[in-house]
Enzyme design. Structure first.
Site, mmCIF file in Angstrom:
data_model
loop_
_atom_site.group_PDB
_atom_site.id
_atom_site.type_symbol
_atom_site.label_atom_id
_atom_site.label_comp_id
_atom_site.label_asym_id
_atom_site.label_seq_id
_atom_site.Cartn_x
_atom_site.Cartn_y
_atom_site.Cartn_z
ATOM 1 N N HIS A 123 0.881 -1.560 -0.190
ATOM 2 C CA HIS A 123 -0.232 -0.063 0.137
ATOM 3 C C HIS A 123 0.643 1.534 0.230
ATOM 4 O O HIS A 123 2.016 1.778 0.310
ATOM 5 C CB HIS A 123 -0.434 0.412 1.549
ATOM 6 C CG HIS A 123 -1.346 0.810 1.579
ATOM 7 N ND1 HIS A 123 -1.636 2.548 1.954
ATOM 8 C CD2 HIS A 123 -3.304 1.151 1.198
ATOM 9 C CE1 HIS A 123 -2.319 2.938 2.088
ATOM 10 N NE2 HIS A 123 -3.813 2.056 1.799
ATOM 11 N N ASP A 199 3.491 -4.517 7.712
ATOM 12 C CA ASP A 199 2.250 -3.527 7.529
ATOM 13 C C ASP A 199 0.218 -4.883 7.661
ATOM 14 O O ASP A 199 0.228 -5.732 6.908
ATOM 15 C CB ASP A 199 1.582 -2.668 6.619
ATOM 16 C CG ASP A 199 0.222 -2.608 6.254
ATOM 17 O OD1 ASP A 199 -0.726 -2.204 6.952
ATOM 18 O OD2 ASP A 199 0.561 -1.766 5.100
ATOM 19 N N GLN A 202 -4.992 -5.298 7.196
ATOM 20 C CA GLN A 202 -5.232 -6.296 6.572
ATOM 21 C C GLN A 202 -5.080 -7.360 7.263
ATOM 22 O O GLN A 202 -6.754 -8.197 6.898
ATOM 23 C CB GLN A 202 -5.190 -6.115 5.564
ATOM 24 C CG GLN A 202 -5.800 -4.883 3.885
ATOM 25 C CD GLN A 202 -7.082 -4.463 3.997
ATOM 26 O OE1 GLN A 202 -7.825 -5.162 4.490
ATOM 27 N NE2 GLN A 202 -7.214 -3.242 3.699
ATOM 28 N N LYS A 225 -10.912 -0.972 10.515
ATOM 29 C CA LYS A 225 -10.820 -2.121 9.355
ATOM 30 C C LYS A 225 -11.111 -3.477 9.875
ATOM 31 O O LYS A 225 -11.583 -3.519 9.824
ATOM 32 C CB LYS A 225 -9.554 -2.123 9.239
ATOM 33 C CG LYS A 225 -9.119 -1.384 7.389
ATOM 34 C CD LYS A 225 -8.256 -0.910 6.554
ATOM 35 C CE LYS A 225 -7.559 -0.325 5.770
ATOM 36 N NZ LYS A 225 -8.968 0.735 4.995
ATOM 37 N N CYS A 367 -4.638 2.717 -3.836
ATOM 38 C CA CYS A 367 -3.646 3.120 -3.458
ATOM 39 C C CYS A 367 -2.498 1.944 -3.133
ATOM 40 O O CYS A 367 -1.632 2.085 -2.404
ATOM 41 C CB CYS A 367 -4.164 3.329 -1.739
ATOM 42 S SG CYS A 367 -4.913 4.729 -1.173
HETATM 43 C C1 LIG Z 1 -2.554 -2.633 3.728
HETATM 44 C C2 LIG Z 1 -2.800 -1.348 4.142
HETATM 45 N N1 LIG Z 1 -1.607 -0.683 4.455
HETATM 46 C C3 LIG Z 1 -1.811 0.445 4.860
HETATM 47 C C4 LIG Z 1 -3.847 1.027 5.026
HETATM 48 C C5 LIG Z 1 -3.850 2.348 5.466
HETATM 49 O O1 LIG Z 1 -4.534 2.583 6.266
HETATM 50 P P1 LIG Z 1 -5.230 3.974 6.809
HETATM 51 O O2 LIG Z 1 -5.696 4.585 5.917
HETATM 52 O O3 LIG Z 1 -6.151 3.349 7.973
HETATM 53 O O4 LIG Z 1 -4.009 4.739 7.260
HETATM 54 C C6 LIG Z 1 -3.639 -0.036 4.205
HETATM 55 C C7 LIG Z 1 -6.080 1.235 4.172
HETATM 56 O O5 LIG Z 1 -6.798 1.146 3.052
HETATM 57 C C8 LIG Z 1 -3.968 -0.938 3.966
HETATM 58 O O6 LIG Z 1 -5.311 -1.170 3.051
#
Ligand SMILES: Cc1ncc(COP(=O)(O)O)c(C=O)c1O
Length: 410
Positions: A123, A199, A202, A225, A367
């Site tokens: 992401h 990270d 998800q 999430k 993203c």
């Molecule tokens: C794999 C992953 N990392 C990071 C993020 C960033 O999350 P946030 O927008 O809650 O900061 C997302 C959000 O879609 C994501 O799917």
């Protein structure tokens, strides 16, 4: 015992809403999830009866609010099997958690020429902060490629990790649904002398998470999430590393002392929690953790594997080669998040037509633009399933896709 998605859905007030007389088929949980009534109630109760500043005031109300806030930290720590509650830092979201690691740990540790290993399916939140540091410091970004079915191609991992200072990797792709072998990756990072950053944005909402079993050094995720409120994220980090890191933001709460000629930092976790946090939302996250723990994360994972299997069966039986489901075909290696292409219809058109049937899917680059480029597309449609989705939702998606075919005259 398997999860009863109908009973779960009944606990989500928003999912009882009807638009144009029809129920909502919410398939955008990889983006953000809905909240159960008990989380909404917990926040409302706290705001109505116990809201007060935390940490700073001696009166009873403030002590109660601080207790409620800290209980959430304990619950989050248990939920991910963190060794210590004070290793759990509340942030704004996973994005801020990852920026904290890069701005504080990496900026204070990595020099020009040092390398971090990422993957092609990260992401932007796990790419751009590293690119910002690369622009400032001249660090090197190395990339783990993907196999044709959207898994990490680890054949060159030892070479990629050779001399690297960090590995920063998603535990589950928000585009492909791929679950990565985090334990194996952390072990490989450590044997190369690199720090392992996960990270887990998800992953945590959908799987039992054990940061100690992973042997990770940092893990980042977001409350919104996992059925919790927005405005709260989590960074878990190893005490030893967090202790050695400089603060991320300066201000109130993060100091032990301030003089005209400087400051000293507070102990963990306050050192990384400058300013007034999202107090009510953190309390809401604590309730969310109770809710998910009572459902049982093994049940959640089991439900999602069953959903993923049904998605593949229903959509391929009905549409054959007209639908492409991106990501792993092996259900063990994926969650129930599916990016797909359908009969050449543009994902944005598709999502608008599906919306006419109250089927909510995301269309866009998710993203993850580097991954989109590798896939040779600008965008995909994405249907992501969670605890409140069931077989009816899969059929509702398939019926809505049929109606899209009618509109676009296939
Ligand atoms: C794999 C992953 N990392 C990071 C993020 C960033 O999350 P946030 O927008 O809650 O900061 C997302 C959000 O879609 C994501 O799917």
């Amino acid at each position: 015992m398997s999860l009863d998605a109908v009973a779960v859905r009944a606990q989500f007030p928003l999912l009882q809403r009807r638009i144009n007389g029809e129920r909502i088929v919410y398939l955008d949980s990889a983006n953000t999830t809905q909240k159960p009534q008990r989380v909404i109630d917990a926040m409302s109760r706290f705001a109505s009866t116990s809201y007060a500043p935390i940490n700073r005031s001696a009166y009873q109300l403030a002590a109660e609010a601080t207790d409620a806030f800290e209980q959430s930290r304990d619950k989050v720590a248990r939920f991910i099997n963190a060794p210590h509650s004070h290793e759990v830092i509340f942030t704004k979201n996973a994005t801020e958690s990852l920026n904290l690691v890069v701005s504080s740990w990496a900026r204070s540790t990595m020099r020009a020429g040092d390398a971090v290993v990422l993957s092609h399916m990260e992401h932007h939140a796990n790419i751009v902060p590293w690119q910002m540091l690369a622009a400032e410091r001249g660090i090197e970004l190395r990339w783990i490629p993907l196999t044709p079915d959207g898994q990490l191609d680890l054949s060159e991992l030892p070479a990629l990790l050779d001399g690297a200072k960090a590995l920063s990797i998603t535990a589950m792709s928000n585009v492909l649904g791929t679950i990565t072998p985090v334990t194996q990756l952390c072990a490989a990072a450590h044997s190369a002398g690199a720090v392992a950053i996960v990270d887990a944005c998800q992953y945590v909402p959908h799987n039992p998470t054990d940061v100690q079993a992973w042997d990770a050094d940092f893990a980042a995720f977001s409350s919104h999430k996992m059925c919790g409120p927005s405005g709260v994220g989590v960074l878990w980090g190893r005490e030893r590393l967090l202790d050695a890191m400089p603060p991320f933001l300066g201000g109130g709460n993060m100091i032990a002392d301030v003089r005209l000629d400087g400051f000293t930092c507070a102990a963990l976790p306050a050192k990384f929690e400058a300013g007034t946090p999202a107090i009510t939302e953190v309390v809401g996250l604590g309730e969310t953790v109770d809710f998910l723990s009572e459902l049982g994360m093994h049940q959640v994972r089991g439900h999602e594997m069953a959903m993923a299997e049904q998605v593949v069966t229903v959509l391929t039986e009905r549409f054959g080669d007209d639908i492409t489901l991106h990501g792993p075909t092996n259900i063990e290696a994926r969650g129930a998040t599916f990016s797909f292409s359908f009969r050449g219809i543009h994902p944005h058109d598709l999502s608008q037509v599906l919306d006419q049937r109250n089927v909510c899917v995301r269309a866009g680059h998710h993203c993850a633009k580097p991954l989109m480029r590798l896939m040779g597309v600008n965008a995909t449609a994405r249907a992501s399933f969670y605890i409140y989705n069931d077989t009816d939702d899969i059929h509702a998606l398939a019926d809505a896709l049929d109606s899209a075919s009618d509109i676009f005259a296939f």
